[in-house]
Design an enzyme around this catalytic site. Structure first.
Site: not given
Ligand code: ADP
Ligand code: MG
Ligand code: MG
Length: 888
Positions: A26, A98, A107, A109, A342, A458, A620, A757, A776, A778, A780, A844, A864
């Site tokens: 990020k 962040r 989601g 961390m 990303r 999610h 075989r 094998e 060949s 094998g 497994n 195989c 192969y």
């Molecule tokens: P995640 O990795 O879970 O997407 P982010 O670090 O992207 O977490 O933060 C989650 C959300 O928080 C972002 O999608 C954004 O909407 C909001 N956010 C984070 N930083 C800012 C910022 N500087 N200004 C406004 N919104 C922010």
């Molecule tokens: Mg065998």
């Molecule tokens: Mg984000």
């Protein structure tokens, strides 16, 4: 003098996309966007490095003086740039903290927004923005997130307080709460904070910042993150970076909003940007799925200029990064800010389409495009869909969030999905919405169904990433998690009831909808054609029946690398004859039964060879221990007892007793290491002779009918000793000559080779090669015998613990153990080729369809790989990727 402290903090202007190891994915991409400049606008800030995270964790969770000083310096510059100070009572700077590891862990961390607010600053913010409600709502969010993420307070306590406030006001949405409600909520939240932690909510904004940074670092070692790393093979010592960034606000009125966008359609891969937008909202509101979002076209009507800029930026980011992008953005009072970009996760069929399109658009070379495809996920492309002919009566409809259809029994909790799947049940995970803790359930389930959320939820993101079918936001579902049931209009469904979902159309049904296989689309075909150009390894399929062979050809196999003949002895008409053969007292009786089996066996081979005409087919000879074809001793004993009790002893009982005696004779303690493979051929040569006669006669017949002879390869299983192979080769050649002579036909060319094998076979590769046209592997059996792991007994038992404790990083039955088994393969290849330079080499086992193993086989110099028909496309792409990677 002490060495200069490491640089732990980088301004966004100092970073770039190449620095993801240090700045996290990020942080590196935010820096890259900042570097690209207008029209891209990124709120200012800085990144605390992954190295700082590791140092922090090593210091037992302490922000060292060094780190503290560097953060203060960067904060000073940020304040300067923003023209505001953190904690300034009249005009406070607000920042977000962040997390961001090297690879995205959606989601997993935590993030804390609105840092910098306190009892005084909230008034300043209200004054500056002329919006009291906004200021108090921001403060409310800070105490809630900080309390939850940093202080570890159960989020339900805050949610409960909000619910109480709503019901007092008679409101159904948070947005209907008024300033006074929010003011009291903040008081209530602070009270909860004190009660739960024994200390006041920190008013000092620098404290807030430092504590938030520390807690993001600590979240790297949280249970969720550890589990995610385990599932995704991410090393524990990477650490996470922290991004500290000036806040921008999407909830400032009708000229504001937040959203996510993709540079191409995130579901189909079609070449036009798509996304979700929510007016007058912060980013968390978009992802949480609590309010209905608009699409980008609707955004164009609400905010035409920011929309135009967004499209331009998204397209330029895609060109710049050379891959489809997934961005987060906020519009504050008409100004567009980019918060993240990303590489977009995409379902496999979109991945294929994007690869094909980007080459056509001249954005990528074919090699680059191929390398970006996650080959392991391609099998999902061949996922079935609902039979279009079926008279469908949908129970509900939702958002088609991840393509493919699935049927199974309803479970309402991830743990239940895991348990039931372990028992072999096909399950569909049904939830109001999903969270990070549910991810293990996604692995276990055949499909995911939710009643809330859309394409950006999610559930949708994770399902697409894994190639699991998913329907989201089927709002007709009224789910009661506690009672483990749901109501859909008038229908009550309980855990365990069958359900079917189609993630391509969004339909949910309780009918027993037939699923049909999908055809490969033209994009997939294109990508596979390129793969065959770049790949050096040929891809064959394991196919026992004509139907398998048809699939093998459909998916582009260049032959059959393994036909297991034992399947031909199962089935009603055959097993009885086979049993009579095995139970026979002498060779004559055995030969009589074999004579009955021979025409059946010949018919099977004719079917297979006709489909594969003109291509190599490796057959075989019989491999499994004979007892696998026999009734179980306990069943026989019970049957004898029953007969004696009802009718006394008679001829039938005596016959059964004879059978039982023979079954007991054949019983082995370790059948996988017992009388099987070529050991059978040596003890009962008449069995192998019958098989060879059937193969040759079938080949002659197919040659006559189809005009071309199949390339026959006869394979001897489980060879340990040179003499075994010599004896079996002699048997095959002698028998084959007899058949051809008997039929008065032209000789049918065939080759004779051996499975490799057993470790011993690898070590004497040179001596075996003197008598083999091909090897060949094998893998497994080779894995079982090299590691001394029983495949049937290790998976789900000690191997699970080995994986958890990282004694092994992958199951050796899924991905080849390169250090042990792989070394034996290399030894056999080297010794075999030394004896015979034109020795053909293949594999195989199951590993033939695993991309990482395929890369190994490419490097080991095999000719192969052979895998199950449905994995042939994976293997073709993986073979090309291995060849491309080996070139650069
Ligand atoms: P995640 O990795 O879970 O997407 P982010 O670090 O992207 O977490 O933060 C989650 C959300 O928080 C972002 O999608 C954004 O909407 C909001 N956010 C984070 N930083 C800012 C910022 N500087 N200004 C406004 N919104 C922010
Ligand atoms: Mg065998
Ligand atoms: Mg984000």
């Amino acid at each position: 003098m002490a060495a200069a402290p490491p640089k732990y903090v980088y301004r966004f202007s100092e970073g770039s996309r190449e620095m993801r190891e240090l700045l996290g994915g990020k942080g590196a991409n935010i820096a890259e966007m900042a570097r690209l400049g207008p029209p891209i606008r990124v709120p200012s800030g800085f990144t605390v490095t992954t190295e700082a995270c590791i140092a922090f964790l090593e210091a037992g969770g302490a922000v060292t003086d060094d780190l503290g000083r560097q953060i203060d310096a960067a904060l000073g510059e940020l304040e300067e740039e923003a023209g505001r100070r953190l904690g300034d009572p009249s005009d406070p700077l607000l920042i977000s903290v962040r997390s961001g590891a090297r690879v995205s862990m959606p989601g997993m961390m935590d993030t804390v927004l609105n840092i910098g607010l306190g009892d005084e600053a909230v008034a300043g913010l209200a004054e500056r923005t002329q919006n009291e409600r906004f200021a108090w709502d921001s403060y409310r969010r800070l105490v809630q997130m900080f309390g939850n993420v940093v202080a570890g307070i159960d989020g339900m306590l805050f949610e409960g307080a909000i619910r109480a406030a709503r019901s007092q006001r008679g409101a159904s949405l948070d947005t209907e709460l008024e300033t006074d409600d929010l003011r009291s909520l903040v008081e209530e939240f602070k009270r909860i904070f004190l009660e739960q932690t024994g200390r006041e909510f920190p008013q000092d904004p620098r404290r807030q910042l430092v504590e938030a940074v520390g807690s993001v670092f600590e979240s790297w070692n949280g249970a969720r993150a550890i589990e995610y790393r385990r599932l995704n093979g991410i090393p524990d010592d990477w650490g996470t970076a922290v991004n500290v960034q000036q806040m921008v606000f999407g909830n400032r009125g009708d000229d504001s909003g937040s959203g996510v966008a993709f540079s191409r359609d995130e579901i189909t891969g079609a070449p036009r940007p798509s996304g979700d937008f929510l007016g007058n909202a912060q980013g968390e509101d978009v992802v949480s799925g609590t309010r209905d979002t608009s699409d980008l076209e609707e955004m164009a009507e609400m905010l035409p200029e920011p929309h135009r800029q967004l499209i331009e930026i998204v397209e330029s980011l895609e060109r710049h990064f050379g891959d489809m992008q997934d961005v987060e953005f906020t519009v504050e009072e008409g100004t567009l800010y980019m918060l993240q970009t990303r590489t977009a996760k995409r379902p496999p069929h979109a991945a294929v389409r994007v690869a094909a399109d980007m080459v056509e658009e001249g954005l990528l070379s074919r090699e680059e495009a191929l390398s970006k495809i996650d080959a392991a996920k391609l099998e999902a492309l061949l996922h079935p869909s609902f039979d279009p002919e079926f008279d469908l009566d949908p129970l509900a409809r939702g958002v088609p969030a991840s393509p493919g259809a699935a049927k199974g029994r309803i479970v309402f909790a991830a743990e239940r999905a895991v348990e039931q799947a372990a028992e072999g049940e096909r399950v569909i995970l049904v939830r109001p919405f999903t969270e990070a803790d549910d991810v293990a359930g996604f692995h276990a389930a055949k499909g995911i169904l939710t009643s809330e959320g859309g394409k950006a939820s999610h559930a949708a993101l994770v399902a697409r990433g894994m190639g699991r079918p998913c329907v989201c936001g089927a709002s007709a579902l009224d789910i009661d998690l506690e009672a483990r049931e749901m109501r859909v209009d008038g229908t009550l469904l309980r855990e365990g009831d069958p359900i079917a979902i189609d993630g391509t159309s969004g339909v949910v049904s309780i009918q027993d909808v037939p699923l049909v296989e999908t055809e490969m689309d033209r994009y997939f075909q294109t990508v596979l054609d390129w793969s065959d150009e770049f790949g050096r390894l040929e891809v064959r399929a394991n196919a026992d029946r004509p139907a398998d062979a048809v699939n093998a050809r459909r998916f582009g196999a260049r032959g059959v690398g393994l036909c297991r003949t034992e399947h031909m002895f199962l089935g009603d008409d055959r097993q009885a004859v086979m049993q009579r053969m095995i139970l026979a007292d002498d060779e004559t009786a055995r030969r009589d039964s074999l004579a009955e089996l021979e025409p059946l066996q010949r018919g099977d081979f004719e079917g297979l060879l006709a489909v594969m005409a003109g291509m190599p087919v490796t057959i075989r000879l019989l491999d499994p221990p004979l007892h696998e074809f026999l009734p179980r001793a306990e069943d026989l004993a019970v049957e004898i007892e029953r007969r004696v009790a009802t009718g006394g002893r008679d001829e039938a009982v005596e016959r059964l007793e004879g059978e039982l005696h023979r079954v007991r004779q054949l019983e082995e303690t370790n059948p996988m290491l017992g009388t099987r493979g070529c050991r059978l051929g040596l003890l009962f040569p008449e069995v192998y002779e019958m098989q060879v006669r059937a193969i040759l006669a079938a080949a002659v017949a197919v040659r006559e009918r189809e005009g071309s002879a199949p390339e026959l390869e006869i394979m001897i299983p489980l060879v340990d000793y040179e003499r075994e192979l010599v004896a079996m080769r002699e048997l095959v050649e002698r028998t084959a000559a007899g058949v051809v002579e008997g039929l008065g036909a032209e000789p049918v060319p065939f080759s004779v080779g051996t499975m490799i094998e057993l470790p011993r076979a690898c070590l004497i590769g040179d001596r075996l090669a003197a008598h083999a046209d091909f090897f060949s592997f094998g893998t497994n059996d080779l894995t079982q015998t090299t590691l001394g792991f029983s495949r049937d007994d290790s998976e789900g038992r000690f191997l699970t613990e080995y994986l958890r404790r990282k004694i092994v990083s992958r199951s050796p039955f899924e991905t080849i153990d390169t250090d042990g088994v792989g070394e034996l393969v290399r030894t056999a290849v080297e010794r075999g080729r030394r004896e015979r330079s034109d020795l053909a080499l293949g594999i195989c086992g199951e590993h033939g369809g695993d991309p990482d193993s395929i890369a190994f086989f490419h490097g080991a110099g095999l000719d192969y790989v052979s895998c199950s028909p449905f994995r042939v496309p994976i293997a073709r792409v993986a073979a090309a990727q291995a060849a491309i990677a080996a070139k650069v």
